[in-house]
Motif scaffolding. Sequence first.
Motif, PDB file in Angstrom:
ATOM      1  N   ARG A 182       1.118  -0.666  -0.132  1.00  0.00           N
ATOM      2  CA  ARG A 182      -0.139  -0.240   0.100  1.00  0.00           C
ATOM      3  C   ARG A 182       0.754   1.080   0.241  1.00  0.00           C
ATOM      4  NH1 ARG A 182      -5.314   0.761   1.792  1.00  0.00           N
ATOM      5  NH2 ARG A 182      -5.851   3.042   1.346  1.00  0.00           N
ATOM      6  N   THR A 183       1.925   1.266   0.623  1.00  0.00           N
ATOM      7  CA  THR A 183       2.493   2.250   0.482  1.00  0.00           C
ATOM      8  C   THR A 183       4.216   2.136  -0.170  1.00  0.00           C
ATOM      9  OG1 THR A 183       4.554   1.110   2.313  1.00  0.00           O
ATOM     10  CG2 THR A 183       2.301   2.469   2.827  1.00  0.00           C
ATOM     11  N   ARG A 184       4.033   1.190  -0.962  1.00  0.00           N
ATOM     12  CA  ARG A 184       5.729   1.040  -1.737  1.00  0.00           C
ATOM     13  C   ARG A 184       6.654   0.911  -1.132  1.00  0.00           C
ATOM     14  NH1 ARG A 184       3.421  -1.740  -4.422  1.00  0.00           N
ATOM     15  NH2 ARG A 184       4.682  -2.115  -6.836  1.00  0.00           N
ATOM     16  N   PHE A 185       6.868   0.804   0.392  1.00  0.00           N
ATOM     17  CA  PHE A 185       8.166   0.813   0.891  1.00  0.00           C
ATOM     18  C   PHE A 185       9.162  -0.403   0.370  1.00  0.00           C
ATOM     19  CE2 PHE A 185      10.153   1.155   4.679  1.00  0.00           C
ATOM     20  CZ  PHE A 185      10.146   2.458   5.544  1.00  0.00           C
ATOM     21  N   GLY A 186      10.073   0.236   0.635  1.00  0.00           N
ATOM     22  CA  GLY A 186      10.961  -1.023   0.083  1.00  0.00           C
ATOM     23  C   GLY A 186      12.607  -1.010   1.057  1.00  0.00           C
ATOM     24  N   PHE A 187      13.243  -1.534   1.382  1.00  0.00           N
ATOM     25  CA  PHE A 187      14.930  -1.437   1.918  1.00  0.00           C
ATOM     26  C   PHE A 187      15.834  -1.401   0.616  1.00  0.00           C
ATOM     27  CE2 PHE A 187      12.438  -3.021   5.229  1.00  0.00           C
ATOM     28  CZ  PHE A 187      13.036  -2.049   6.650  1.00  0.00           C
ATOM     29  N   ALA A 188      15.448  -1.953  -0.555  1.00  0.00           N
ATOM     30  CA  ALA A 188      16.152  -1.836  -1.536  1.00  0.00           C
ATOM     31  C   ALA A 188      15.987  -0.519  -2.680  1.00  0.00           C
ATOM     32  CB  ALA A 188      15.626  -2.762  -2.868  1.00  0.00           C
ATOM     33  N   GLY A 189      15.470  -0.041  -2.350  1.00  0.00           N
ATOM     34  CA  GLY A 189      14.675   1.566  -3.135  1.00  0.00           C
ATOM     35  C   GLY A 189      14.930   2.333  -2.259  1.00  0.00           C
ATOM     36  N   GLY A 190      15.406   2.306  -1.059  1.00  0.00           N
ATOM     37  CA  GLY A 190      15.721   3.577  -0.045  1.00  0.00           C
ATOM     38  C   GLY A 190      17.423   3.464  -0.734  1.00  0.00           C
ATOM     39  N   ILE A 191      17.887   2.430  -0.676  1.00  0.00           N
ATOM     40  CA  ILE A 191      19.093   2.599  -1.711  1.00  0.00           C
ATOM     41  C   ILE A 191      18.730   2.936  -3.351  1.00  0.00           C
ATOM     42  CG2 ILE A 191      21.268   2.542  -2.191  1.00  0.00           C
ATOM     43  CD1 ILE A 191      20.774   0.534  -0.117  1.00  0.00           C
ATOM     44  N   LYS A 192      18.064   2.865  -3.990  1.00  0.00           N
ATOM     45  CA  LYS A 192      17.765   3.216  -5.488  1.00  0.00           C
ATOM     46  C   LYS A 192      17.459   4.373  -6.016  1.00  0.00           C
ATOM     47  CE  LYS A 192      15.927   1.047  -9.281  1.00  0.00           C
ATOM     48  NZ  LYS A 192      15.431  -0.525 -10.526  1.00  0.00           N
ATOM     49  N   ARG A 193      16.338   4.694  -4.830  1.00  0.00           N
ATOM     50  CA  ARG A 193      15.889   6.282  -5.725  1.00  0.00           C
ATOM     51  C   ARG A 193      16.907   6.782  -5.235  1.00  0.00           C
ATOM     52  NH1 ARG A 193      10.086   5.691  -5.396  1.00  0.00           N
ATOM     53  NH2 ARG A 193      10.574   8.163  -5.062  1.00  0.00           N
ATOM     54  N   ILE A 194      17.878   7.081  -4.471  1.00  0.00           N
ATOM     55  CA  ILE A 194      18.340   8.459  -3.983  1.00  0.00           C
ATOM     56  C   ILE A 194      19.441   8.449  -4.761  1.00  0.00           C
ATOM     57  CG2 ILE A 194      20.222   7.095  -2.504  1.00  0.00           C
ATOM     58  CD1 ILE A 194      19.685  10.226  -0.840  1.00  0.00           C
ATOM     59  N   TYR A 195      20.222   7.169  -5.117  1.00  0.00           N
ATOM     60  CA  TYR A 195      20.922   6.932  -6.167  1.00  0.00           C
ATOM     61  C   TYR A 195      20.880   7.085  -7.745  1.00  0.00           C
ATOM     62  CZ  TYR A 195      25.412   5.253  -9.248  1.00  0.00           C
ATOM     63  OH  TYR A 195      25.994   5.272 -10.505  1.00  0.00           O
ATOM     64  N   VAL A 196      19.716   7.163  -7.750  1.00  0.00           N
ATOM     65  CA  VAL A 196      19.021   7.103  -9.316  1.00  0.00           C
ATOM     66  C   VAL A 196      18.288   8.280  -9.591  1.00  0.00           C
ATOM     67  CG1 VAL A 196      17.744   6.147 -11.235  1.00  0.00           C
ATOM     68  CG2 VAL A 196      18.532   4.574 -10.153  1.00  0.00           C
ATOM     69  N   ARG A 197      17.497   8.374  -8.108  1.00  0.00           N
ATOM     70  CA  ARG A 197      17.043   9.836  -9.040  1.00  0.00           C
ATOM     71  C   ARG A 197      17.083  10.967  -8.307  1.00  0.00           C
ATOM     72  NH1 ARG A 197      11.290   7.552  -9.884  1.00  0.00           N
ATOM     73  NH2 ARG A 197      10.402   9.811  -8.194  1.00  0.00           N
ATOM     74  N   GLY A 198      18.108  11.042  -7.244  1.00  0.00           N
ATOM     75  CA  GLY A 198      18.674  12.668  -6.525  1.00  0.00           C
ATOM     76  C   GLY A 198      17.379  12.508  -4.883  1.00  0.00           C
ATOM     77  N   GLU A 199      16.380  11.694  -4.893  1.00  0.00           N
ATOM     78  CA  GLU A 199      15.791  11.892  -3.502  1.00  0.00           C
ATOM     79  C   GLU A 199      15.198  11.695  -3.072  1.00  0.00           C
ATOM     80  OE1 GLU A 199      12.775  10.672  -3.275  1.00  0.00           O
ATOM     81  OE2 GLU A 199      12.015   9.457  -4.530  1.00  0.00           O
ATOM     82  N   GLY A 200      15.173  11.687  -1.693  1.00  0.00           N
ATOM     83  CA  GLY A 200      15.134  10.806  -0.305  1.00  0.00           C
ATOM     84  C   GLY A 200      14.707  10.397   0.253  1.00  0.00           C
ATOM     85  N   SER A 201      13.038  10.588   0.135  1.00  0.00           N
ATOM     86  CA  SER A 201      11.949  10.362   0.386  1.00  0.00           C
ATOM     87  C   SER A 201      11.968   9.172   1.187  1.00  0.00           C
ATOM     88  CB  SER A 201      10.828  10.129  -0.308  1.00  0.00           C
ATOM     89  OG  SER A 201      10.605   9.686  -1.723  1.00  0.00           O
ATOM     90  N   LEU A 202      12.094   7.798   0.558  1.00  0.00           N
ATOM     91  CA  LEU A 202      12.075   6.454   0.553  1.00  0.00           C
ATOM     92  C   LEU A 202      13.133   6.229   1.799  1.00  0.00           C
ATOM     93  CD1 LEU A 202      11.201   4.158   0.846  1.00  0.00           C
ATOM     94  CD2 LEU A 202      12.373   3.134  -0.469  1.00  0.00           C
ATOM     95  N   THR A 203      14.627   7.028   1.968  1.00  0.00           N
ATOM     96  CA  THR A 203      15.535   7.045   2.439  1.00  0.00           C
ATOM     97  C   THR A 203      15.233   7.750   3.855  1.00  0.00           C
ATOM     98  OG1 THR A 203      16.448   6.902   0.389  1.00  0.00           O
ATOM     99  CG2 THR A 203      17.896   7.576   2.752  1.00  0.00           C
ATOM    100  N   LYS A 204      14.591   8.758   3.452  1.00  0.00           N
ATOM    101  CA  LYS A 204      14.438   8.950   5.137  1.00  0.00           C
ATOM    102  C   LYS A 204      13.408   8.550   5.395  1.00  0.00           C
ATOM    103  CE  LYS A 204      14.030  13.567   2.897  1.00  0.00           C
ATOM    104  NZ  LYS A 204      14.046  14.889   2.659  1.00  0.00           N
ATOM    105  N   ALA A 205      12.533   7.877   4.962  1.00  0.00           N
ATOM    106  CA  ALA A 205      11.081   6.928   5.613  1.00  0.00           C
ATOM    107  C   ALA A 205      11.825   5.782   6.488  1.00  0.00           C
ATOM    108  CB  ALA A 205      10.421   6.742   4.448  1.00  0.00           C
ATOM    109  N   LEU A 206      12.860   5.076   6.099  1.00  0.00           N
ATOM    110  CA  LEU A 206      13.057   4.513   6.526  1.00  0.00           C
ATOM    111  C   LEU A 206      14.358   4.646   7.654  1.00  0.00           C
ATOM    112  CD1 LEU A 206      15.443   2.114   3.379  1.00  0.00           C
ATOM    113  CD2 LEU A 206      13.420   1.980   4.946  1.00  0.00           C
ATOM    114  N   LEU A 207      14.878   5.858   7.785  1.00  0.00           N
ATOM    115  CA  LEU A 207      15.213   6.493   8.704  1.00  0.00           C
ATOM    116  C   LEU A 207      14.704   6.585   9.973  1.00  0.00           C
ATOM    117  CD1 LEU A 207      17.735   8.697   7.244  1.00  0.00           C
ATOM    118  CD2 LEU A 207      18.584   6.566   8.467  1.00  0.00           C
ATOM    119  N   LEU A 208      13.110   7.105   9.607  1.00  0.00           N
ATOM    120  CA  LEU A 208      12.386   7.168  10.613  1.00  0.00           C
ATOM    121  C   LEU A 208      12.182   6.053  11.140  1.00  0.00           C
ATOM    122  CD1 LEU A 208      10.325   8.765  11.705  1.00  0.00           C
ATOM    123  CD2 LEU A 208       8.732   8.348   9.914  1.00  0.00           C
ATOM    124  N   ALA A 209      11.727   4.576  10.372  1.00  0.00           N
ATOM    125  CA  ALA A 209      10.955   3.309  10.532  1.00  0.00           C
ATOM    126  C   ALA A 209      12.089   3.446  11.845  1.00  0.00           C
ATOM    127  CB  ALA A 209      11.420   2.375   9.723  1.00  0.00           C
TER     128      ALA A 209
END
Length: 439
Positions: free
Chosen positions: A55-82
Amino acid sequence: MKVEEFSKKFSKTQPIIGFAIILALFFWGMQLNQTSAKLAFSLAAGVAIGYILTRTRFGFAGGIKRIYVRGEGSLTKALLLAFGVAAILYGAVQWHDAVHGGVPAYLAQEGDKIIHGTQNVYMTNIGTVVGAFIFGIGMIIAGGCASGTLADFGEGEGHAAFAFPFFVLATIPGHYLREVVDRNPIGNIGVRAYLPDYFGYFGAIIVTIVALMILYGFTQRYEKMRKEEGTYMDPLGDYEDFEKPLEDPLSGNPFGISLYHKMFVERWSFNTGAILLSAVSGAIIIFKGKAWGVTSAFTKIAVWFVGLFGIHFTDPAFNSINKTVEAGLLSDGGVILDIGIVCGSFIAFLLASRFKANYKFDSKNAFLFSLGGLFMGFGSRFAKGCNIGALYSSIPNFSLSGWIFMFFISLGAVAGLKIFAGGKSCLVPPRHRDKRDFK
């Protein structure tokens, strides 16, 4: 998307199937409860985790992939929150256990009360380093981490169907070799550090939160740099139209399709996923006495499977696994929880009427997905855990091994992103380098 447009495209068949599966799982849970309340709880927790991940499209691999590929850390910061929310929850539980005579699992003698979650305070040695790095590469080319592979499997993603069986089978050599390493002198080269031993429980919580806040700050600074370069991609750019809030939710009957869309279709934020996952994982550690894990159950499934072909393992490393297999896989809470994750993700897509098997890839990519599964299976058990057991269930449990695992899984993931980008894998896009990449 407007209510009328969504209503025309929405099919009621899949939601009906979804609610039927929920009912079937309820009755299965009642049967499990007659055997063990922990088994019934494991099923419920797994379904909840799978539903949240999808439902959230939440993923641990995406936390690294998104910020490297897209330059945005929304998922990375959410992982740190978790990690942070879990650290507070786990810390409270462990502090309570310690006050009432509990001891860390690695120090416990027969009859001692074990502090919840300290089973994940691992020895940090060569297995942690090498296993994490290999796992990091694998999760990139397989298209998801351990929990993500289960969720993707439930969502009908073909890459997970190829990765999963190889993931499971490769846990056997990974598990065995880690046991061999730990028995020999090389396995003693390292450290097992439990932060409350150095800072107390309140201090361990504060130290963990501060470290996570520093990483959060670095993530924000990196985002700022990518924005200045013109290589930043808006985090909402990957939302499907039907996942977004309806443009006119009050038109027509607000308690009909509009309410259904809000409850079962509209995408939840990454931060919502972080908080909900932490809440479920906190319930797991309280109810089961140990933290959430994924891949230890994979080894049990693998040993059971190869046993069907007359292959059996007599090494002491497999003693506890063999006992579980002999008792029956469905008597193991970890196996039940993993089944629940698959079911939860399946239900989430069915209720949103978006389930569709996706096998749009060629044989080369099928090979890469399988290879990624092999890497993840071996790496996870050689490191004594995956993105869940060795990371998410280690850092909030105040184990130094979790931080070491985080560093080397990140290195492995970046290596995978560099090696397999540029058309080498359909799941590894090139890193955005200028504004033209966003067209």
